[in-house]
Design a protein around this motif. Structure first.
Motif, mmCIF file in Angstrom:
data_model
loop_
_atom_site.group_PDB
_atom_site.id
_atom_site.type_symbol
_atom_site.label_atom_id
_atom_site.label_comp_id
_atom_site.label_asym_id
_atom_site.label_seq_id
_atom_site.Cartn_x
_atom_site.Cartn_y
_atom_site.Cartn_z
ATOM 1 N N CYS A 199 35.022 53.027 42.237
ATOM 2 C CA CYS A 199 34.480 54.677 41.355
ATOM 3 C C CYS A 199 34.855 55.127 43.075
ATOM 4 O O CYS A 199 33.633 56.795 42.647
ATOM 5 C CB CYS A 199 33.132 53.990 40.887
ATOM 6 S SG CYS A 199 32.306 53.564 42.765
ATOM 7 N N TYR B 207 32.558 55.759 45.360
ATOM 8 C CA TYR B 207 31.597 55.767 45.931
ATOM 9 C C TYR B 207 31.408 55.836 47.107
ATOM 10 O O TYR B 207 31.875 54.244 47.704
ATOM 11 C CB TYR B 207 30.507 55.172 44.993
ATOM 12 C CG TYR B 207 29.260 56.146 45.634
ATOM 13 C CD1 TYR B 207 28.454 56.757 44.771
ATOM 14 C CD2 TYR B 207 28.112 54.941 45.645
ATOM 15 C CE1 TYR B 207 27.664 57.235 45.508
ATOM 16 C CE2 TYR B 207 27.037 54.908 45.881
ATOM 17 C CZ TYR B 207 26.547 56.536 45.899
ATOM 18 O OH TYR B 207 24.750 56.933 46.364
ATOM 19 N N CYS C 274 28.771 47.998 44.727
ATOM 20 C CA CYS C 274 28.597 49.373 44.903
ATOM 21 C C CYS C 274 27.185 49.282 44.188
ATOM 22 O O CYS C 274 26.886 49.269 43.244
ATOM 23 C CB CYS C 274 29.924 49.187 44.131
ATOM 24 S SG CYS C 274 29.844 51.224 43.964
ATOM 25 N N ASN D 56 26.629 52.290 42.883
ATOM 26 C CA ASN D 56 26.608 52.977 41.663
ATOM 27 C C ASN D 56 27.662 52.338 40.513
ATOM 28 O O ASN D 56 27.432 52.500 40.088
ATOM 29 C CB ASN D 56 28.050 54.379 42.234
ATOM 30 C CG ASN D 56 28.047 55.520 41.258
ATOM 31 O OD1 ASN D 56 27.111 55.836 41.261
ATOM 32 N ND2 ASN D 56 29.540 55.992 41.251
ATOM 33 N N CYS D 57 28.647 52.054 40.378
ATOM 34 C CA CYS D 57 29.309 51.093 39.639
ATOM 35 C C CYS D 57 28.339 50.183 40.162
ATOM 36 O O CYS D 57 29.146 48.673 38.652
ATOM 37 C CB CYS D 57 30.986 51.323 40.130
ATOM 38 S SG CYS D 57 31.736 50.348 41.049
#
Length: 178
Positions: free
Chosen positions: A103, A105, A114, A116-117
């Protein structure tokens, strides 16, 4: 003197002849400009030739069409931008700046997932729990072997050479003079 378009006046005929000469010079200059500009913007020699031939075969129209469809930037500018991007990526890598491969990030090198994802970035060490790079064969923090990755230890080259020289010396026949 040859009368162009049946013009009988010498002054008007001279003006028409100069206008035709001017158009021919402009036409040849446009053909050369198309060739020179295509060499700076296009890497493929076949496309450079096609652009030049189009400007040569179709006077004025070929150069205008080339100006419409030509690449927007010079090859040198593209190369310079790519080098700047590589240098910026190298600087960011030296600052311990990483991006999630899924992603993009920003993640730190010690992250296992991660934020974020939520995808897995690295596996934890079974012994100390610290993040391991997938290419590592053992944990650099606690020296624990990573199961399924660590190959069987090999002998060093010196040892093999020494053994082979001893084996060949054992099988060599004795010299007749000894």
């Amino acid at each position: 003197m040859l009368a162009v378009f049946g013009i009988e006046s010498d002054g008007l005929n001279l003006a028409v002849n100069l206008l035709i000469l001017f158009l021919i010079v402009i036409y040849l200059a446009l053909v050369y400009w198309t060739y020179a500009d295509a060499r700076r913007r296009i890497a493929d020699p076949l496309l450079i030739g096609c652009a030049t031939v189009a400007a040569l075969i179709f006077p004025f129209v070929g150069a205008i069409v080339y100006m419409i469809v030509r690449p927007p930037e010079y090859l040198d500018d593209v190369r310079e931008r790519e080098l700047e991007m590589q240098a910026a990526e190298a600087r960011m890598a030296s600052l311990d700046f990483h991006l999630c491969p899924h992603c993009d990030y920003e993640v730190k090198s010690e992250f296992l997932r991660c934020p974020n994802c939520m995808r897995k970035l690295k596996d934890p060490c079974t012994n100390c729990g610290r993040p391991l790079d997938p290419e590592w064969k053992l944990c650099p923090y606690c020296e624990a072997e990573i199961p399924g990755v660590t190959p069987a230890p090999r002998r060093s080259r010196r040892r093999r050479r020494a053994e082979t020289s001893e084996e060949t010396a054992a099988f060599e026949p004795f010299s007749e003079g000894a």
